[in-house]
Write an enzyme that holds these catalytic residues in place. Structure first.
Site, PDB file in Angstrom:
ATOM      1  N   ALA A  77       0.814  -1.217   0.000  1.00  0.00           N
ATOM      2  CA  ALA A  77       0.000   0.000   0.000  1.00  0.00           C
ATOM      3  C   ALA A  77       0.849   1.270   0.000  1.00  0.00           C
ATOM      4  CB  ALA A  77      -0.934  -0.004   1.209  1.00  0.00           C
ATOM      5  N   GLY A  78       2.154   1.100   0.113  1.00  0.00           N
ATOM      6  CA  GLY A  78       3.018   2.281   0.229  1.00  0.00           C
ATOM      7  C   GLY A  78       3.025   3.109  -1.049  1.00  0.00           C
ATOM      8  N   ARG A  86      10.016   7.913  -1.720  1.00  0.00           N
ATOM      9  CA  ARG A  86      11.454   8.084  -1.948  1.00  0.00           C
ATOM     10  C   ARG A  86      11.922   7.616  -3.322  1.00  0.00           C
ATOM     11  NH1 ARG A  86      13.755   5.183   3.179  1.00  0.00           N
ATOM     12  NH2 ARG A  86      11.656   4.306   3.194  1.00  0.00           N
ATOM     13  N   ARG A 123      11.620  -6.282 -31.621  1.00  0.00           N
ATOM     14  CA  ARG A 123      10.583  -5.717 -30.755  1.00  0.00           C
ATOM     15  C   ARG A 123       9.436  -6.710 -30.564  1.00  0.00           C
ATOM     16  NH1 ARG A 123       9.186  -0.430 -33.649  1.00  0.00           N
ATOM     17  NH2 ARG A 123       7.577  -0.397 -32.037  1.00  0.00           N
ATOM     18  N   TYR A 171      13.601  -2.418 -41.828  1.00  0.00           N
ATOM     19  CA  TYR A 171      12.534  -2.402 -40.830  1.00  0.00           C
ATOM     20  C   TYR A 171      11.412  -3.309 -41.312  1.00  0.00           C
ATOM     21  CZ  TYR A 171       8.495  -1.174 -38.106  1.00  0.00           C
ATOM     22  OH  TYR A 171       7.386  -1.264 -37.300  1.00  0.00           O
ATOM     23  N   ALA A 187      18.976  -5.050 -48.192  1.00  0.00           N
ATOM     24  CA  ALA A 187      19.336  -3.925 -47.333  1.00  0.00           C
ATOM     25  C   ALA A 187      18.440  -2.727 -47.620  1.00  0.00           C
ATOM     26  CB  ALA A 187      20.792  -3.541 -47.575  1.00  0.00           C
ATOM     27  N   TYR A 221       2.772   2.178 -41.364  1.00  0.00           N
ATOM     28  CA  TYR A 221       1.979   3.238 -40.743  1.00  0.00           C
ATOM     29  C   TYR A 221       1.771   4.355 -41.750  1.00  0.00           C
ATOM     30  CZ  TYR A 221       0.664   6.701 -37.182  1.00  0.00           C
ATOM     31  OH  TYR A 221       0.001   7.628 -36.430  1.00  0.00           O
ATOM     32  N   ARG A 231      11.672   1.781 -62.125  1.00  0.00           N
ATOM     33  CA  ARG A 231      12.357   1.997 -63.397  1.00  0.00           C
ATOM     34  C   ARG A 231      13.691   2.663 -63.177  1.00  0.00           C
ATOM     35  NH1 ARG A 231       8.070   4.506 -65.995  1.00  0.00           N
ATOM     36  NH2 ARG A 231       6.502   2.921 -66.325  1.00  0.00           N
TER      37      ARG A 231
HETATM   38  C1  UD1 Z   1       9.679  -2.576   8.193  1.00  0.00           C
HETATM   39  C2  UD1 Z   1       9.685  -3.239   9.565  1.00  0.00           C
HETATM   40  C3  UD1 Z   1      11.135  -3.352  10.073  1.00  0.00           C
HETATM   41  C4  UD1 Z   1      11.947  -4.128   9.063  1.00  0.00           C
HETATM   42  C5  UD1 Z   1      11.846  -3.514   7.670  1.00  0.00           C
HETATM   43  C6  UD1 Z   1      12.467  -4.429   6.652  1.00  0.00           C
HETATM   44  C7  UD1 Z   1       7.609  -2.672  10.737  1.00  0.00           C
HETATM   45  C8  UD1 Z   1       6.957  -1.785  11.732  1.00  0.00           C
HETATM   46  N1  UD1 Z   1       8.896  -2.453  10.496  1.00  0.00           N
HETATM   47  O1  UD1 Z   1      10.144  -1.243   8.348  1.00  0.00           O
HETATM   48  O2  UD1 Z   1      11.178  -4.015  11.311  1.00  0.00           O
HETATM   49  O3  UD1 Z   1      13.297  -4.208   9.475  1.00  0.00           O
HETATM   50  O4  UD1 Z   1      10.474  -3.332   7.290  1.00  0.00           O
HETATM   51  O5  UD1 Z   1      12.496  -3.841   5.374  1.00  0.00           O
HETATM   52  O6  UD1 Z   1       6.958  -3.574  10.220  1.00  0.00           O
HETATM   53  N2  UD1 Z   1       2.914  -0.735   4.337  1.00  0.00           N
HETATM   54  C9  UD1 Z   1       1.580  -0.677   4.057  1.00  0.00           C
HETATM   55  N3  UD1 Z   1       0.782   0.089   4.845  1.00  0.00           N
HETATM   56  C10 UD1 Z   1       1.244   0.771   5.929  1.00  0.00           C
HETATM   57  C11 UD1 Z   1       2.637   0.698   6.195  1.00  0.00           C
HETATM   58  C12 UD1 Z   1       3.439  -0.066   5.387  1.00  0.00           C
HETATM   59  O7  UD1 Z   1       1.110  -1.299   3.104  1.00  0.00           O
HETATM   60  O8  UD1 Z   1       0.429   1.438   6.599  1.00  0.00           O
HETATM   61  C13 UD1 Z   1       3.780  -1.583   3.475  1.00  0.00           C
HETATM   62  C14 UD1 Z   1       4.780  -0.783   2.668  1.00  0.00           C
HETATM   63  O9  UD1 Z   1       4.261  -0.464   1.389  1.00  0.00           O
HETATM   64  C15 UD1 Z   1       5.939  -1.759   2.545  1.00  0.00           C
HETATM   65  C16 UD1 Z   1       5.847  -2.564   3.841  1.00  0.00           C
HETATM   66  O10 UD1 Z   1       4.536  -2.413   4.314  1.00  0.00           O
HETATM   67  O11 UD1 Z   1       5.772  -2.654   1.457  1.00  0.00           O
HETATM   68  C17 UD1 Z   1       6.859  -2.100   4.881  1.00  0.00           C
HETATM   69  O12 UD1 Z   1       6.638  -0.757   5.221  1.00  0.00           O
HETATM   70  P1  UD1 Z   1       7.845   0.265   5.372  1.00  0.00           P
HETATM   71  O13 UD1 Z   1       7.265   1.586   5.700  1.00  0.00           O
HETATM   72  O14 UD1 Z   1       8.764   0.151   4.237  1.00  0.00           O
HETATM   73  O15 UD1 Z   1       8.509  -0.316   6.721  1.00  0.00           O
HETATM   74  P2  UD1 Z   1      10.012  -0.102   7.173  1.00  0.00           P
HETATM   75  O16 UD1 Z   1      10.130   1.181   7.873  1.00  0.00           O
HETATM   76  O17 UD1 Z   1      10.924  -0.404   6.047  1.00  0.00           O
HETATM   77 MG    MG Z   2      10.739  -0.555   3.866  1.00  0.00          MG
END
Ligand code: UD1
Ligand code: MG
Length: 452
Positions: A13-14, A18, A319, A352, A366, A373, A426
């Protein structure tokens, strides 16, 4: 003993802020496929193995990717990002069905293998309630630290909440966990948010399990397998780890890579026997290369099927939708797209061939271009078997060139050319003494040129 059922919940869900990209983080590619696809393919599959993916709001593209890879998977939307435990509970409905094992993995940890998921499940069979995947981090900054006492996992401390002493611990949480599926929901519901970020931390499950008098254990793996991707630099590192694995697998399978470190493969590249790949070749997704094929340097190939004993490149670009029959030859500075070239076809230089079908044994000179297109739509070129297309010809699609037809060099073909017919521009050469003249002479003797 019957096999244990499983539910794998993948957290994706992230936003991936970054990555500095408009694309959701888990859709960025490594070895030609999304981070998420790597994880989904490693997760347990088959009878009794359910899969749920937690995605962010407005992430329809992520849901589409899930459906493409695992049509049987359920997706759940986490509307607010309140932490990893909160994210797991977005899939509450699936968890409540009570599979024997509940696995949790992160969508941004693409290098995890199927074998590791199985290793993590093993302690559950012998009575552990929770197994956590750990690794020794070269630099543990930012990771949750695993607090171990006498071989037992006692707690996980997030970096931000760790004491100076705890920060010295290098054994870290990879993020992948396996719960006893029947106890998981009760444990997850006990997790609070009394920490520096006020988030529901999945890692708190460990202390809860211990407080319940149950067993939590660590299973260790290599750092390379659990690299989390948060930035483009980490994406590039993961790419290099995967490429090293793919090259090694190709070499082990008998592919000749003259300079392996210069060849880029995709996770799904398929090789036959005795394939040779020269230095500096890039192979994207969906490519199969059959026995005895040679891919010469500086070729770029995506979604193409390459037949036996073919020769491609140097400097060829194949391709999507290219299919090369056995013994076909694609030479330098040739581009193909949506093109089926039957056995023995030769396109040796500077051409092509797009949206085309070329029959067996035909020779394309060649500078030949299929003008597919017209500024509005794409059209098809069909060239028969045993035909000869002279250099610098423009084949204006839609157009059909018959079997055994002869196109003189420099021709612009706008109308279909019947079997065994001659079509020439031609030019003095075509009219007076070139191949076209010889072709006319041959025709009078009832012979056809043999594609070369
Ligand atoms: C997390 C772990 C940490 C571990 C590290 C490894 C926790 C609290 N911490 O930290 O111990 O060492 O991963 O990489 O679990 N996500 C959601 N919803 C949320 C929060 C997160 O879907 O509300 C997902 C993120 O998209 C990601 C994963 O959970 O795929 C981990 O979240 P992230 O914020 O990256 O956790 P870290 O701080 O890396
Ligand atoms: Mg992480």
């Amino acid at each position: 003993m019957t096999a244990r059922s499983s539910l794998t919940v993948v957290l994706a869900a992230g936003e991936g802020t970054r990555m500095r990209s408009h694309q959701p983080k888990v859709l960025h590619p490594v070895a030609g496929q999304s981070l998420l696809a790597h994880v989904l393919e490693a997760a347990p599959a088959g009878t009794g193995a359910a899969l749920a993916v937690v995605i962010g709001p407005n992430h329809d593209a992520v849901a589409d990717e899930v459906r493409r890879i695992r049509p049987d998977a359920a997706t759940f939307v986490q509307r607010e990002r309140l932490g990893t435990a909160h994210a797991v509970l977005a899939a509450r409905e699936a968890i409540a069905r009570g599979a024997d094992d509940l696995l949790v993995a992160f969508g941004d940890t693409p290098l995890i293998s199927a074998a590791t998921f199985e290793r993590l499940r093993a302690p559950l069979k012998t009575g552990a309630t929770l197994a956590v995947l750990g690794f020794r981090a070269a630099d543990p900054t930012g990771y949750g630290r695993l607090l171990v006492d006498g071989g037992h996992l006692v707690a996980i401390r997030e970096h931000a909440d760790a004491s100076r002493e705890e920060r010295k611990i290098t054994l870290c949480n990879a993020g992948v966990m396996a719960f006893d599926g029947n106890k998981a929901l009760g444990i997850l519901e006990k997790i609070g948010k009394a920490n520096s970020k006020s988030e529901y931390y999945l890692v708190d499950a460990v202390a809860i399990v211990r407080d319940m008098g149950l067993e939590a254990v660590v299973i260790e793996t290599s750092e390379d397998e659990v690299r989390g991707i948060n930035t483009k630099a980490q994406l590039a590192e993961a790419e290099s780890v995967v490429q090293a694995r793919l090259r090694k697998a190709a070499l082990d399978a008998g592919v000749t890579l003259i300079a392996p470190e210069t060849v880029y493969l995709a996770a799904d590249t398929k090789f036959g026997n005795d394939v040779t790949i020269e230095p500096f070749v890039v192979i994207g997704p969906g490519v199969s290369i059959a026995d005895g094929a040679v891919i010469h340097s500086f070729s770029h190939i995506v979604q193409s099927a390459i037949g036996q004993n073919t020769s491609v490149g140097p400097f060829a670009r194949l391709r999507p939708g290219t299919s090369l029959g056995d013994r076909a030859k694609i030479g330098n500075f040739v581009e193909t797209k949506g093109a089926i070239l039957e056995a023995g076809v030769k396109v040796n230089h500077l051409a092509y061939i797009g949206d085309a079908h070329v029959g067996e044994g035909t020779n394309i000179g060649a500078g030949t271009i299929t003008c597919n297109y017209d500024g509005f739509g794409k059209h098809k070129t069909t060239i028969g078997a045993g035909a000869f297309v002279g250099t610098n010809s423009s084949l204006v699609a839609p157009v059909k060139i018959g079997n055994g037809a002869y196109i003189g060099s420099g021709s612009v073909i706008t109308k279909d050319v019947p079997d065994d017919a001659l079509a020439v521009a031609r030019t003095p050469q075509n009219n007076r003494e070139g191949g076209a003249k010889r072709f006319r002479e041959m025709k009078t003797r009832n012979k056809t040129p043999k594609g070369k």
